[in-house]
Design a protein around this motif. Structure first.
Motif, PDB file in Angstrom:
ATOM      1  N   GLN A 138      -5.727   4.935 -16.186  1.00 32.45           N
ATOM      2  CA  GLN A 138      -5.837   5.582 -14.689  1.00 32.45           C
ATOM      3  C   GLN A 138      -4.767   4.783 -14.062  1.00 32.45           C
ATOM      4  OE1 GLN A 138      -9.576   5.431 -12.813  1.00 32.45           O
ATOM      5  NE2 GLN A 138      -8.701   6.693 -11.038  1.00 32.45           N
ATOM      6  N   SER A 139      -3.628   5.324 -13.421  1.00 33.44           N
ATOM      7  CA  SER A 139      -2.739   4.655 -12.721  1.00 33.44           C
ATOM      8  C   SER A 139      -2.860   5.055 -11.105  1.00 33.44           C
ATOM      9  CB  SER A 139      -1.546   5.287 -13.042  1.00 33.44           C
ATOM     10  OG  SER A 139      -0.463   4.603 -12.270  1.00 33.44           O
ATOM     11  N   ILE A 140      -2.758   4.033 -10.218  1.00 38.39           N
ATOM     12  CA  ILE A 140      -3.094   4.496  -8.831  1.00 38.39           C
ATOM     13  C   ILE A 140      -1.554   4.183  -7.993  1.00 38.39           C
ATOM     14  CG2 ILE A 140      -5.248   3.237  -9.109  1.00 38.39           C
ATOM     15  CD1 ILE A 140      -4.038   0.644  -7.786  1.00 38.39           C
ATOM     16  N   VAL A 141      -0.663   4.182  -9.014  1.00 39.67           N
ATOM     17  CA  VAL A 141       0.897   3.909  -8.365  1.00 39.67           C
ATOM     18  C   VAL A 141       1.448   5.415  -7.777  1.00 39.67           C
ATOM     19  CG1 VAL A 141       3.198   2.896  -9.032  1.00 39.67           C
ATOM     20  CG2 VAL A 141       1.231   2.051 -10.136  1.00 39.67           C
ATOM     21  N   GLU A 142       2.149   5.175  -6.888  1.00 31.35           N
ATOM     22  CA  GLU A 142       2.918   6.537  -6.469  1.00 31.35           C
ATOM     23  C   GLU A 142       4.007   7.061  -7.579  1.00 31.35           C
ATOM     24  OE1 GLU A 142       2.924   8.681  -4.093  1.00 31.35           O
ATOM     25  OE2 GLU A 142       1.665   7.850  -2.618  1.00 31.35           O
ATOM     26  N   PRO A 143       4.177   8.212  -7.944  1.00 30.55           N
ATOM     27  CA  PRO A 143       5.238   8.722  -8.839  1.00 30.55           C
ATOM     28  C   PRO A 143       6.628   8.009  -8.482  1.00 30.55           C
ATOM     29  CG  PRO A 143       3.517  10.393  -8.651  1.00 30.55           C
ATOM     30  CD  PRO A 143       3.436   9.310  -7.526  1.00 30.55           C
TER      31      PRO A 143
ATOM     32  N   GLU B 235       0.749  -1.200  -0.011  1.00 32.78           N
ATOM     33  CA  GLU B 235      -0.058  -0.052  -0.034  1.00 32.78           C
ATOM     34  C   GLU B 235       0.785   1.211   0.050  1.00 32.78           C
ATOM     35  OE1 GLU B 235       0.684  -1.381   4.225  1.00 32.78           O
ATOM     36  OE2 GLU B 235      -0.239  -2.250   2.311  1.00 32.78           O
ATOM     37  N   THR B 236       2.023   1.276   0.555  1.00 34.25           N
ATOM     38  CA  THR B 236       2.851   2.375   0.542  1.00 34.25           C
ATOM     39  C   THR B 236       3.431   2.829  -1.080  1.00 34.25           C
ATOM     40  OG1 THR B 236       5.058   1.010   0.607  1.00 34.25           O
ATOM     41  CG2 THR B 236       3.993   1.761   2.593  1.00 34.25           C
ATOM     42  N   HIS B 237       3.140   1.827  -2.022  1.00 35.36           N
ATOM     43  CA  HIS B 237       3.386   2.379  -3.504  1.00 35.36           C
ATOM     44  C   HIS B 237       2.092   2.626  -4.134  1.00 35.36           C
ATOM     45  CE1 HIS B 237       7.523   0.464  -3.122  1.00 35.36           C
ATOM     46  NE2 HIS B 237       6.967  -0.424  -2.352  1.00 35.36           N
ATOM     47  N   VAL B 238       1.225   2.812  -3.290  1.00 33.41           N
ATOM     48  CA  VAL B 238      -0.181   3.315  -4.059  1.00 33.41           C
ATOM     49  C   VAL B 238      -0.491   4.553  -3.289  1.00 33.41           C
ATOM     50  CG1 VAL B 238      -2.671   2.605  -4.164  1.00 33.41           C
ATOM     51  CG2 VAL B 238      -0.970   0.857  -4.268  1.00 33.41           C
ATOM     52  N   LEU B 239      -1.220   5.227  -4.242  1.00 31.59           N
ATOM     53  CA  LEU B 239      -1.820   6.756  -3.903  1.00 31.59           C
ATOM     54  C   LEU B 239      -2.581   6.617  -2.545  1.00 31.59           C
ATOM     55  CD1 LEU B 239      -2.333   8.287  -7.321  1.00 31.59           C
ATOM     56  CD2 LEU B 239      -0.344   8.623  -6.006  1.00 31.59           C
TER      57      LEU B 239
END
Length: 718
Positions: free
Chosen positions: A551-556, A472-476
């Motif tokens: 649509q991306s949910i990944v942290e930049p 979850e830390t790699h997700v917005l």
């Protein structure tokens, strides 16, 4: 409400002439105010005096208000008894109560406990004064309430006293309150296995049972390896018939069972899920490693807290075993939700003697019904047996009560709290206690939560969850709730052709086939959106080098950390599961699966905490030797036989050199190359596929019938 209160107050003060002494002081504390005069029962009403604003009048009013009275003492005792006090630990998360660090678990704010703010508006004070007058009128003049349609039935003194002295439930801390009502909270630091072992070693019970809670969504990734050795528990019972069921370790019994939660995600009905139990036992045996090949695994249970599947069996086992029952597992596997449905509620005041007496009477009635002609012969010995068993039941009940008192002595609420102990004291036993809160936040439970049951028979303990991974830390932050599968999915079948890849979550996970010239079928049992595109475009989108409409949910910051997790082979043969044991041709002849010229391979790719992706690929068999069967055999002339025909059982875990077939392979990419694993296929799509749409609800035009075309192509007879 305000108009009715003013009318009732006017009627009481002028028309009713009822003495205010008839109104109980605890019901109307406003009557003790200095501005309210006390009237005797027989004295006539005196004209009201004017209020003085001089200093002497204010001092006299202050002295009169400070003089203690019996009614004021009673009201003060009732107020303090009803005022909530801080428990030793929060019943929602188990954290130790404190009023220092507002950002930590277990913090209680004084404003929320008192239920009132520091500065009250005048409207609130006025509303409370009107409420006091309304209550006074309700007690003094019940006839007026009937005119307004209120119920005038009053409780007796015992019930009223019991209601006023009732102890309120223990309040939640601010963190639990915000999680429950506002869904706001910060996860805590997860404990280690060593800390859990130290906590279990402080158990006051001789009998301890560990329930290893696993998640069905990513099973067996939530398994804690070597838990029996790391917690110093009894070894799992092997298949040897001389294997012991219970062993003493450090002077106590400590064994372990497995509970797979959220089983409602696997199938639509209880019967479908029940058939999957042997599959989960085989997968668990493989996950246990070398020590799991010879274990029985009869202690594996599939449980659904949402549907109520098999909860009663686990609850009965907890009640029968007694002692300490510990829930151990990783975060977000459903321990707190499972705690509420398997806790034996309402069994605090059970009289075991009465239960045994009822069982004996039931057996006697059954014996009498089966042999009605020998009633005199049954009653005489039965009466003696009932008297003897009644004495034994009373003795057993007395011994059990004494043993329960001895066992409870030391961990109930009358013991001093040791702040250096890893195991907090147990809560006060009630029939229906306050249960731990349930939240999607990982790490909701901060400390062990102990709730006893059965009058000291045992207790159920919810331990904090172990670390599960930080996907979850790699997700917005606004999309982190989408990682949890909340309901059963019925995915559509998608085809990945050569040169294509499939993205999940806009690039969080990428699956790329490495076997050329092969079509893969994808059934995604994950709550993430899937997108199939070319491999080059998928790589650019996942690494953030290309902007697209996906649509991306990944942290930049996590896009540069994408790496290969592993190459996974689809090495399990599922031809019989997908096609059945036999097939029929157009002519009606049955063909066995071994005679087919192709093999269907499959595998499940697990995403930690999310779910699984079922991959299926069909591979044509290699012809090592071709034998043309003649008319002397029972086969058709010209039938081709292959010398390498693997069946479903023998083809497991075989390489390409052993089977002679091409094993399909895919490569999975994830953040830091983690959070991905594989297992043998469940073939869940076969009973979770979407329902076929009826003809009257289809939006697309139906396919054209080919009967007329075939008739035109048929040769004409002359």
């Amino acid at each position: 409400m305000a108009a009715a209160s003013r009318q009732l107050a006017s009627t009481v003060s002028h028309g009713a002439r009822t003495s205010l002494l008839e109104i109980p002081a605890f019901l109307c504390p406003f009557l003790r105010h200095p501005s309210i005069r006390t009237l005797s029962r027989d004295a006539p009403l005196q004209p009201a005096r004017r209020f003085h604003t001089s200093s002497r009048a204010r001092e006299e009013a202050k002295e009169a208000s400070l003089q203690p009275s019996e009614d004021s003492n009673i009201a003060s005792d009732i107020y303090h008894s009803r005022k909530p006090s801080l428990p030793i630990s929060c019943p929602g998360c188990g954290a130790t109560s404190q009023t220092v660090e507002s950002s930590q678990a277990g913090y209680y704010s004084t404003v929320r406990l008192d239920g009132k703010s520091k500065s009250k508006p005048k409207s609130l004070l006025k509303r409370k004064q009107e409420e006091v007058v309304f209550r006074a009128a309700m007690q003094a003049k019940s006839g007026l309430l009937e005119q307004f349609g209120f119920d005038t039935s009053l409780k007796n003194e015992d019930e009223r006293a019991q209601e006023t002295t009732r102890k309120p439930d223990a309040p939640f801390c601010d963190r639990c309150y915000n999680l429950t009502h506002h869904n706001i909270g910060v996860p805590i630091a997860h404990p280690s296995v060593q800390s859990l072992e130290d906590t279990i070693m402080e158990s006051p019970h001789k009998i301890n049972h560990i329930y290893h809670v696993l998640d069905a969504a990513d099973f067996p990734m939530s398994l804690v390896p070597n838990l029996t050795q790391r917690l110093s528990l009894s070894r799992l019972r092997t298949q040897n018939r001389r294997s012991k069921s219970n062993r003493y370790v450090h002077g106590r019994i400590a064994d372990m069972s497995f509970i797979i939660t959220r089983s409602d995600l696997l199938g639509p009905t209880k019967e479908h899920v029940n058939k999957l139990l042997p599959y989960f036992q085989d997968v668990l045996r493989e996950a246990l490693g070398r020590t799991g090949h010879n274990v029985r695994l009869g202690n594996v249970s599939l449980v659904s807290s949402k549907r109520g599947w098999w909860n009663t069996a686990v609850k009965k086992q907890i009640w029968d075993d007694g002692g300490a029952n510990w829930l151990v597992g990783k975060v977000n596997v459903g321990k707190s939700n499972l705690f509420e449905v398997i806790f034996p509620k309402g069994r605090k005041d059970i009289n075991i003697g009465k239960v045994r007496e009822g069982v004996r009477k039931r057996d006697y009635e059954r014996a009498l019904a089966s042999n009605p002609f020998n009633e005199t012969k049954i009653i005489a010995p039965a009466s003696k047996r009932l008297a003897a068993e009644e004495e034994l039941a009373e003795e057993d009940l007395a011994e059990e009560t004494q043993s329960q008192e001895d066992e409870n002595d030391g961990f109930q609420d009358d013991v001093e709290f040791d702040e250096y102990s890893l195991l907090p004291p147990a809560q006060i036993e009630t029939n229906y206690p306050v249960m731990p809160i349930v939240s999607a936040l990982p790490g909701t439970t901060a400390s062990p939560i102990r709730i006893p049951f059965g009058g000291g028979r045992g207790e159920l303990i919810d331990l904090p969850g172990l670390a599960r991974g930080n996907l979850e830390t790699h997700v917005l932050p606004e999309h982190r709730k989408e990682l949890i599968m909340k309901g059963r999915l019925a995915p559509e079948r998608e085809s990945v052709k050569p040169g294509q890849s499939v993205l999940f979550g806009g690039g969080l996970i990428r699956i790329t086939p490495t076997t050329p010239d092969l079509v893969f079928l994808v059934h995604s049992f994950v709550p993430l959106a899937s997108h199939i595109t070319t491999t080059e475009k998928a790589i650019s989108v996942q690494t953030g080098k290309r902007q697209s409409g996906i649509q991306s949910i990944v942290e930049p910051a996590s896009m540069a950390k994408m790496a290969s997790a592993s190459k996974i082979q689809l090495k399990w043969d599922v031809t019989k599961k997908h096609l059945g044991s036999t097939m029929k041709t157009h002519s009606g002849r049955e063909i066995k699966v071994e005679e087919l010229p192709f093999t269907i391979y499959s595998a499940d790719i697990l995403i930690e905490g999310c779910g699984w992706v079922e991959l299926v690929a069909q591979v044509r068999k290699k012809k090592k030797e071709i034998v043309v069967v003649g008319a002397e055999t029972d086969q058709r002339p010209g039938h081709v036989i292959f010398d390498n025909l693997p069946d479903e059982e023998s083809s497991f875990d075989k390489s390409e050199e052993e089977t002679g077939n091409i094993i399909p392979e895919v490569e999975v990419f994830s953040p830091e190359g983690k959070f991905v694993s594989s297992r043998r296929p469940m073939s869940a799509w076969l009973f979770n596929r979407p329902k076929p749409v009826s003809a009257n609800k289809r939006n697309a035009r139906p396919r054209r019938s080919m009967k007329s075309v075939k008739a035109q192509r048929a040769p004409q007879k002359h």
